[in-house]
Design a protein around this motif. Structure first.
Motif, short mmCIF file in Angstrom:
data_model
loop_
_atom_site.label_atom_id
_atom_site.label_comp_id
_atom_site.label_asym_id
_atom_site.label_seq_id
_atom_site.Cartn_x
_atom_site.Cartn_y
_atom_site.Cartn_z
N GLU A 1 35.43 29.33 31.99
CA GLU A 1 35.98 29.47 30.63
C GLU A 1 34.96 28.82 29.49
N PHE B 1 38.49 36.91 34.39
CA PHE B 1 38.76 36.02 33.04
C PHE B 1 40.13 35.93 33.12
N TRP B 2 41.00 37.26 32.90
CA TRP B 2 42.32 37.24 32.87
C TRP B 2 43.11 36.30 33.72
N GLU C 1 41.93 33.99 35.68
CA GLU C 1 41.81 32.50 35.38
C GLU C 1 42.61 31.98 34.09
N ARG C 2 42.67 32.77 33.17
CA ARG C 2 43.49 32.22 31.76
C ARG C 2 44.88 32.23 32.09
#
Length: 103
Positions: A29, A50-51, A53-54
């Motif tokens: 991130e 990324f999604w 991980e978020r």
């Protein structure tokens, strides 16, 4: 093999993996934010990562808030235990609530 020993070994393994993955998510991130600030193109193939991980970071953040709220009632320092729970995840909450049986 003793069930408590198996539970302890699984918890230790999950703690190590979770800490590595959350640290990697923070680095990923940070790299993404750096790329956005400096107008560097990030490959669109990384968007699903990324999604995920978020989502993981938000889940761990919510767990750490819960841990901070309940840590004082279990004679733990809220900030310290919230940080611990953020990195290890649900295992931290399970350990915190298992201590209720000791009192």
């Amino acid at each position: 093999m003793n069930l408590k020993l198996i539970k302890k070994n699984i918890y230790s393994f999950v703690k190590i993996i979770s800490t590595v993955l959350i640290t990697s998510a923070i680095a990923l991130e940070s790299w993404n934010i750096y790329a956005l600030i400096n107008n560097i193109n990030v490959p669109s193939s990384l968007n699903p990562i990324f999604w995920i991980e978020r989502f993981a970071m938000m889940s761990h953040f919510i767990e750490s808030i819960i841990a901070a709220f309940y840590a004082h009632s279990r004679q733990k320092m809220p900030i310290k235990y919230a940080t611990y729970t953020f990195f290890v995840g649900t295992i931290g909450l399970l350990e915190l609530f298992d201590q209720q049986d000791d009192y």
